[in-house]
Motif scaffolding. Sequence first.
Motif, PDB file in Angstrom:
ATOM      1  N   GLU A  42       0.898  -0.857  -0.169  1.00 53.54           N
ATOM      2  CA  GLU A  42      -0.122  -0.279   0.038  1.00 53.54           C
ATOM      3  C   GLU A  42       0.691   1.640  -0.029  1.00 53.54           C
ATOM      4  O   GLU A  42       0.725   2.327  -0.482  1.00 53.54           O
ATOM      5  N   PHE A  43       1.720   1.469   0.529  1.00 52.33           N
ATOM      6  CA  PHE A  43       3.001   2.250   0.222  1.00 52.33           C
ATOM      7  C   PHE A  43       3.543   3.053  -0.594  1.00 52.33           C
ATOM      8  O   PHE A  43       3.473   3.610  -0.349  1.00 52.33           O
ATOM      9  N   ASN A  44       3.969   1.751  -1.333  1.00 52.38           N
ATOM     10  CA  ASN A  44       3.984   1.569  -3.283  1.00 52.38           C
ATOM     11  C   ASN A  44       3.444   2.249  -3.753  1.00 52.38           C
ATOM     12  O   ASN A  44       3.257   3.510  -4.489  1.00 52.38           O
ATOM     13  N   THR A  45       2.253   2.401  -3.397  1.00 50.55           N
ATOM     14  CA  THR A  45       0.881   2.848  -4.105  1.00 50.55           C
ATOM     15  C   THR A  45       0.284   3.970  -3.530  1.00 50.55           C
ATOM     16  O   THR A  45       0.384   5.697  -4.391  1.00 50.55           O
ATOM     17  N   ILE A  46       0.595   4.820  -2.424  1.00 44.68           N
ATOM     18  CA  ILE A  46       0.198   6.093  -2.488  1.00 44.68           C
ATOM     19  C   ILE A  46       1.836   7.225  -2.331  1.00 44.68           C
ATOM     20  O   ILE A  46       0.875   8.323  -2.692  1.00 44.68           O
ATOM     21  N   PHE A  47       2.707   6.009  -2.134  1.00 43.05           N
ATOM     22  CA  PHE A  47       4.204   6.553  -2.187  1.00 43.05           C
ATOM     23  C   PHE A  47       4.616   7.198  -4.244  1.00 43.05           C
ATOM     24  O   PHE A  47       5.179   7.529  -5.150  1.00 43.05           O
ATOM     25  N   GLU A  48       4.009   6.261  -4.729  1.00 39.88           N
ATOM     26  CA  GLU A  48       4.001   6.171  -6.708  1.00 39.88           C
ATOM     27  C   GLU A  48       5.260   4.660  -6.716  1.00 39.88           C
ATOM     28  O   GLU A  48       5.345   5.625  -7.844  1.00 39.88           O
ATOM     29  N   ARG A  49       5.839   4.397  -6.127  1.00 40.11           N
ATOM     30  CA  ARG A  49       6.849   4.086  -6.777  1.00 40.11           C
ATOM     31  C   ARG A  49       7.448   3.268  -5.152  1.00 40.11           C
ATOM     32  O   ARG A  49       6.993   2.982  -4.288  1.00 40.11           O
ATOM     33  N   GLU A  50       8.698   2.297  -5.927  1.00 37.16           N
ATOM     34  CA  GLU A  50       8.702   1.342  -5.146  1.00 37.16           C
ATOM     35  C   GLU A  50       9.720   1.434  -3.797  1.00 37.16           C
ATOM     36  O   GLU A  50      10.190   2.225  -3.852  1.00 37.16           O
ATOM     37  N   VAL A  51       9.057   0.835  -2.857  1.00 41.47           N
ATOM     38  CA  VAL A  51       9.609   2.185  -1.111  1.00 41.47           C
ATOM     39  C   VAL A  51       9.427   0.333  -0.293  1.00 41.47           C
ATOM     40  O   VAL A  51       8.933  -0.091  -0.857  1.00 41.47           O
ATOM     41  N   ALA A  52      10.726   0.975   0.208  1.00 44.04           N
ATOM     42  CA  ALA A  52      10.870  -0.066   1.536  1.00 44.04           C
ATOM     43  C   ALA A  52      10.097   0.600   3.230  1.00 44.04           C
ATOM     44  O   ALA A  52      10.191   1.552   3.509  1.00 44.04           O
ATOM     45  N   VAL A  53       9.557  -0.278   3.401  1.00 41.52           N
ATOM     46  CA  VAL A  53       9.252   0.188   4.565  1.00 41.52           C
ATOM     47  C   VAL A  53       9.288  -0.507   6.353  1.00 41.52           C
ATOM     48  O   VAL A  53       9.507  -1.506   5.517  1.00 41.52           O
ATOM     49  N   PHE A  54       9.651   0.879   7.049  1.00 44.33           N
ATOM     50  CA  PHE A  54       9.884  -0.367   7.932  1.00 44.33           C
ATOM     51  C   PHE A  54       9.055   0.398   9.499  1.00 44.33           C
ATOM     52  O   PHE A  54       9.891   1.457   9.529  1.00 44.33           O
ATOM     53  N   PHE A  55       8.478  -0.639   9.923  1.00 42.22           N
ATOM     54  CA  PHE A  55       7.509  -0.074  11.427  1.00 42.22           C
ATOM     55  C   PHE A  55       8.218   0.228  12.620  1.00 42.22           C
ATOM     56  O   PHE A  55       9.349  -1.238  12.467  1.00 42.22           O
ATOM     57  N   VAL A  56       8.434   1.145  13.398  1.00 48.86           N
ATOM     58  CA  VAL A  56       8.635   1.115  14.917  1.00 48.86           C
ATOM     59  C   VAL A  56       8.096   1.567  15.823  1.00 48.86           C
ATOM     60  O   VAL A  56       7.063   2.128  15.179  1.00 48.86           O
ATOM     61  N   ALA A  57       8.632   1.524  17.418  1.00 52.48           N
ATOM     62  CA  ALA A  57       7.155   2.029  17.821  1.00 52.48           C
ATOM     63  C   ALA A  57       7.080   3.878  17.877  1.00 52.48           C
ATOM     64  O   ALA A  57       6.118   4.151  18.324  1.00 52.48           O
ATOM     65  N   THR A  58       7.652   4.663  17.653  1.00 52.49           N
ATOM     66  CA  THR A  58       8.241   6.096  18.227  1.00 52.49           C
ATOM     67  C   THR A  58       8.111   6.810  17.149  1.00 52.49           C
ATOM     68  O   THR A  58       9.035   6.302  16.038  1.00 52.49           O
ATOM     69  N   GLY A  59       7.885   8.028  17.279  1.00 53.44           N
ATOM     70  CA  GLY A  59       8.447   8.907  16.010  1.00 53.44           C
ATOM     71  C   GLY A  59       9.784   9.450  16.057  1.00 53.44           C
ATOM     72  O   GLY A  59      10.703   9.241  14.953  1.00 53.44           O
ATOM     73  N   THR A  60      10.873   8.759  16.901  1.00 53.53           N
ATOM     74  CA  THR A  60      11.490   9.488  18.095  1.00 53.53           C
ATOM     75  C   THR A  60      12.224   8.164  17.169  1.00 53.53           C
ATOM     76  O   THR A  60      13.643   8.635  16.878  1.00 53.53           O
ATOM     77  N   ALA A  61      11.726   7.213  17.638  1.00 54.26           N
ATOM     78  CA  ALA A  61      12.673   5.980  16.602  1.00 54.26           C
ATOM     79  C   ALA A  61      12.881   5.917  15.087  1.00 54.26           C
ATOM     80  O   ALA A  61      13.504   5.871  14.386  1.00 54.26           O
ATOM     81  N   ALA A  62      12.054   6.136  14.241  1.00 50.52           N
ATOM     82  CA  ALA A  62      11.954   6.857  12.603  1.00 50.52           C
ATOM     83  C   ALA A  62      13.123   7.814  12.716  1.00 50.52           C
ATOM     84  O   ALA A  62      13.986   7.082  11.785  1.00 50.52           O
ATOM     85  N   ASN A  63      12.568   8.518  13.589  1.00 50.64           N
ATOM     86  CA  ASN A  63      14.302   9.789  13.077  1.00 50.64           C
ATOM     87  C   ASN A  63      15.203   9.054  12.891  1.00 50.64           C
ATOM     88  O   ASN A  63      16.805   8.670  13.098  1.00 50.64           O
ATOM     89  N   SER A  64      15.668   8.418  14.272  1.00 56.44           N
ATOM     90  CA  SER A  64      17.052   8.003  15.006  1.00 56.44           C
ATOM     91  C   SER A  64      17.407   7.303  14.383  1.00 56.44           C
ATOM     92  O   SER A  64      18.598   6.930  13.403  1.00 56.44           O
ATOM     93  N   LEU A  65      16.824   5.477  12.932  1.00 59.92           N
ATOM     94  CA  LEU A  65      17.052   5.057  12.889  1.00 59.92           C
ATOM     95  C   LEU A  65      16.893   4.930  11.622  1.00 59.92           C
ATOM     96  O   LEU A  65      17.937   4.797  10.748  1.00 59.92           O
ATOM     97  N   ALA A  66      16.153   6.310  11.587  1.00 57.87           N
ATOM     98  CA  ALA A  66      16.249   6.411   9.906  1.00 57.87           C
ATOM     99  C   ALA A  66      18.242   7.909   9.280  1.00 57.87           C
ATOM    100  O   ALA A  66      19.058   6.996   8.374  1.00 57.87           O
ATOM    101  N   LEU A  67      18.670   7.924  10.819  1.00 57.12           N
ATOM    102  CA  LEU A  67      20.233   8.739  10.851  1.00 57.12           C
ATOM    103  C   LEU A  67      20.913   7.617  10.787  1.00 57.12           C
ATOM    104  O   LEU A  67      22.038   7.528  10.794  1.00 57.12           O
ATOM    105  N   ALA A  68      20.033   6.499  11.873  1.00 55.63           N
ATOM    106  CA  ALA A  68      21.479   5.624  11.487  1.00 55.63           C
ATOM    107  C   ALA A  68      21.456   4.833  10.338  1.00 55.63           C
ATOM    108  O   ALA A  68      22.584   4.520  10.011  1.00 55.63           O
ATOM    109  N   SER A  69      20.777   4.651   9.537  1.00 54.77           N
ATOM    110  CA  SER A  69      20.751   3.698   8.235  1.00 54.77           C
ATOM    111  C   SER A  69      22.063   4.838   7.511  1.00 54.77           C
ATOM    112  O   SER A  69      22.540   4.216   6.493  1.00 54.77           O
ATOM    113  N   VAL A  70      21.943   6.208   8.182  1.00 55.96           N
ATOM    114  CA  VAL A  70      23.243   7.162   6.826  1.00 55.96           C
ATOM    115  C   VAL A  70      24.612   7.221   7.629  1.00 55.96           C
ATOM    116  O   VAL A  70      25.059   8.118   7.202  1.00 55.96           O
TER     117      VAL A  70
END
Lengths: 348, 348, 348, 348
Positions: A42-70
């Motif tokens: 569904e995320f692919n559809t919403i964003f009109e392209r193939e994406v990789a999606v990872f659920f996490v527990a909190t917004g802080t986690a989303a931001n922190s792990l996004a930065l961890a990935s780079v």
Amino acid sequence: MFFASDNWAGAHPAITEHLAREAAGYASAYGTSDLDQRIEAEFNTIFEREVAVFFVATGTAANSLALASVSRAGGVTFCHSDAHVNANEGGAPEYLANASRLYPVEGPDGKMDVGALHTAVSRFDVPSVHHGRPMAITMTQATEAGTVYSLDEISAISAIAQSKSLPLHMDGARFANALVALDATPAEMTWKRGVDILSFGATKNGCWCAEAIVFFKPEMAEEMPYIRKRSAQLFSKTRFISAQLDAYFKDGLWMDMARHANAMSDRLRAGLKGSNKARLAWNTSGNEVFAILDKQAAKAAQDKGAKFYDWLPPRETPDMVGKDETLIRLVTSFATTVEEVDRFLDVL
Amino acid sequence: MFFASDNWAGAHPAITEHLAREAAGYASAYGTSDLDQRIEAEFNTIFEREVAVFFVATGTAANSLALASVSRAGGVTFCHSDAHVNANEGGAPEYLANASRLYPVEGPDGKMDVGALHTAVSRFDVPSVHHGRPMAITMTQATEAGTVYSLDEISAISAIAQSKSLPLHMDGARFANALVALDATPAEMTWKRGVDILSFGATKNGCWCAEAIVFFKPEMAEEMPYIRKRSAQLFSKTRFISAQLDAYFKDGLWMDMARHANAMSDRLRAGLKGSNKARLAWNTSGNEVFAILDKQAAKAAQDKGAKFYDWLPPRETPDMVGKDETLIRLVTSFATTVEEVDRFLDVL
Amino acid sequence: MFFASDNWAGAHPAITEHLAREAAGYASAYGTSDLDQRIEAEFNTIFEREVAVFFVATGTAANSLALASVSRAGGVTFCHSDAHVNANEGGAPEYLANASRLYPVEGPDGKMDVGALHTAVSRFDVPSVHHGRPMAITMTQATEAGTVYSLDEISAISAIAQSKSLPLHMDGARFANALVALDATPAEMTWKRGVDILSFGATKNGCWCAEAIVFFKPEMAEEMPYIRKRSAQLFSKTRFISAQLDAYFKDGLWMDMARHANAMSDRLRAGLKGSNKARLAWNTSGNEVFAILDKQAAKAAQDKGAKFYDWLPPRETPDMVGKDETLIRLVTSFATTVEEVDRFLDVL
Amino acid sequence: MFFASDNWAGAHPAITEHLAREAAGYASAYGTSDLDQRIEAEFNTIFEREVAVFFVATGTAANSLALASVSRAGGVTFCHSDAHVNANEGGAPEYLANASRLYPVEGPDGKMDVGALHTAVSRFDVPSVHHGRPMAITMTQATEAGTVYSLDEISAISAIAQSKSLPLHMDGARFANALVALDATPAEMTWKRGVDILSFGATKNGCWCAEAIVFFKPEMAEEMPYIRKRSAQLFSKTRFISAQLDAYFKDGLWMDMARHANAMSDRLRAGLKGSNKARLAWNTSGNEVFAILDKQAAKAAQDKGAKFYDWLPPRETPDMVGKDETLIRLVTSFATTVEEVDRFLDVL
């Protein structure tokens, strides 16, 4: 009269009902169930392209792990000084991203000034192990100050990111509210304007707990499964998130909720413009309103049941200096009612 | 015939229904709502003393932050080599506890051998910055091997902890199942036997997502609010956890669910003892059964719809050597039915 | 004409000679030898009180481990935005102190503005896991801009630290140069003015490699032995540091070297004031001089063998705007000669 | 009679003399001087291929940063349970490598058993975020038990590393002693047998402080400059290391010193074989000897001035059980004299 935060609301009935429906029966764990797979698609559809999606527990986690990935040794991430990552996440973005650093950039209205950002990043143009090296730029949309970067402003920031070969992350804790404010599609406000990684927040907009990291270049997410597990952010019964998002996306519920929240803020903004006890601190366009009240009026409103906070850490605008005023933040959500808004404007 | 894991079950209907009821209206965030406070107090009742409670997102988070709360430079935590922290948490216990280390101790049936534990801890008796220093002992109850430490076995381990002035942590991902197996009260199985910190798991036992760290000496938890936030484990809409636990504790639902899960495993154990295609790998007493099947029988059962995993990482018991057999793990839950169990025994 | 940095000089002959003398014979390792003990005691004498001393490999290590010793979850350390910890240590202060954060504070001449510092620290007065919490203030003496905090300025900063119950750390990479500039004793410039922990640098002032962390309240150093080992900063043959310091302290060699270095900078300052090709960027008082040269003059000087760097990251003072000038840093050391200085002033 | 450790010796006179010679004059800092460059090139010659070299402060740093250079989320490094990284580095290998983990493997004589290593690594063959993933194998040459892996034993370990696509690291704290024991060239004992990264130790073999990380595939070292700085391991006056190594390599001094140290251990081994108060605990072949003494003899020797330690943490061999004996470690160095050895054998 609850304007303390959009996280004071519970969950939309359609979401809890759907959660109840999905509770029965077995489903494989850790994101592998059919439902999980369907929501990821569904995320692919919403964003009109193939994406990789990872659920996490909190917004802080989303931001922190996004930065961890780079993250990388000596890495520096540029953000607005008021950005949630810098001001409100208790050190998680550093801790969860191998102690990489944040570099605060100033700018009016909660937005990074493009010139200041360019100057800051360019300080690292001469490679130096002493200075460290840029690893990412992160912007908040909508910002902590309730404003929204225009599409062209996003492009201006991503142009800097691209010129320096840096990934661009967007903290979308209030993503839907920003979409509504700009009348843009998810694709238009992200990868079409150069965003590489998105913290997709749904919790503040009517879910119980549903945050996702979205990579617009899935190959950038290769390390994420291990990074997420290492940070204790891999849920076992992931369908409880997928089920929330299933209802969230169904028939555009998410956009309806954001539209409503923004409309309630519009009503607040309009009302405050006509008030002689309060004024807007600055223009906002999402579901947050920043207002300057004289302290007695603020106290009186609270005594009558209005719930809101001073903007913390406390600060004042130039025109507050020397006056007995306070700068408050008002947040509306899917649950805010017209009555609440009007009653609040009344008691002021 | 779903025996893959207790996290393949969804949530108990009473829990999702209660969650739906609590969805309406406003409540303050980050653990400060009335409901949150009431549930925290409920933990005092359940454990018969004042405790400090911290909700987190996953069992891995509970274990990792429990260790973080006692971590110190050069710190070493002793655990069974098969303990979840050591074998199944992707490095989170180290990452989230300032890179402190785990020291694996052996022992039969998934339980630390008391003599081996004493020897291991005593290796650090002469203070040395080179060797590092003990910081905690952690035990899993029920263990990863489906066994349960007796109350006296817990005391034997806590005696070592106390003699070395070390805090004792219990990973209670399957806490309720262990209580049922021992017919003990929560207090009896924890602080009355010397446990200082508990990872209280409810997710595997019928919740969607409800894990808590319980400190039996609240003064040990002083740093926890900051540690939890730094690890991105502070939920905003905490009432979604509190509401689950409210239903979980109501009228002893949690113990009923655990009792049922264990009974289903008892039925499996009894059935397997009478089978000529399978045998118990060892005795277990909670909601997990470890069985040795010949590979064809295992394959046949899977073809007929039985869901289970080999125990991973793969290993074999002495009496499997040279045979074409496989060691599998069967897990029952609140959702397991008598029919599922009997059908599984049938297809074997 | 070597003004690139004081770390371009080697070691003072008296130091290498003493090192050679101490090379023979056996001595116990890891800081336990008689010589090590004697030098530690020497620090007590120099600072006129009992201190705890820890040798480490680099100034960056001294600063980082000093912060590690006071780090805590969510911790924030306040420093000048140009401080070495913030601008020149490649992320080590964060990495080695459990990912705790730095909070940059502005101020002219490389010194934190006391008002700005107070405002910054006070943002954390309302306890909040979101904002994090103060853990230390760190100041650099002499500063990165070549200036020196007066004793009263140190007191003003330590007053803030004390009012907020924060430890005060001093980065003394150029400690001796600052002492000379202020004509103060080591005690007067540190603990008598409220400094709790000092990075005592000797490398830039004539040693090969001799950096120490000095705790003025030894009880604050309890964790340090483990912190230092965990960071791989415990030398085995520690006497190679002790031997350097033995010669360094003997007959006041260290102060003589600093006095000479400062005098050479004085000579540079005086000469530049009379130059029409260059001017002082601002007043400095240690062994560093910041000068504004027109770019051709700078190039010409370099062509004739002068060694110096632009101040990095590059910046310009208001009176440089629009001119073809460059802001350079000149550093003198024990090894700088009058001839070098005069030749440099000549070639300008 | 100093056999406590090779780090009780100071530095070889030729090394301190050369250091004194190199003290005068200016040289650019942070590894950029002519001398630094020349020594780096010297490593190419010694290893018969182009290598990347990084000086660090301690052997612990060399090991830890070598692992940091290959670390990744969920990463697991395999090592012998007695390996220095696992038993004697105070948690630095984990702390400095983003909290990645060590996985202890057993094996006699301080060497990893090849079968046990293969079994351990293979546990991770099925990818799993829960289990983590292999990131490196590290072996110690000479081992902590004083033994030396034969060239074929190195090949057997590197075969496993290569079959699992893992980098192979060698802790060469006593690299030269191992070379002498095997009569092998540096190339033969490292990259020609599949070693990818080497901790090259010179401190224990006659230097003051000279440790280097050597990458045999320089492209693997890309991140190292930033990793080293982030860990506070970048010396400013690097020539003080280069100068030591310049003398160390000159005319084969390093191999002469190692040959002498090993010969002194040979003499000890021979003498102990003929003793009735002591026996060899096992065969060793470098500059370490492990002996079993009855406790009275050990005490008597110490009373007469012999310096040595029990092997720590304490352990006993099967033939010690029930006897009043102690297992001691004797270490010889470039500084050990024939007289010391003979006197020690006498006093036994």
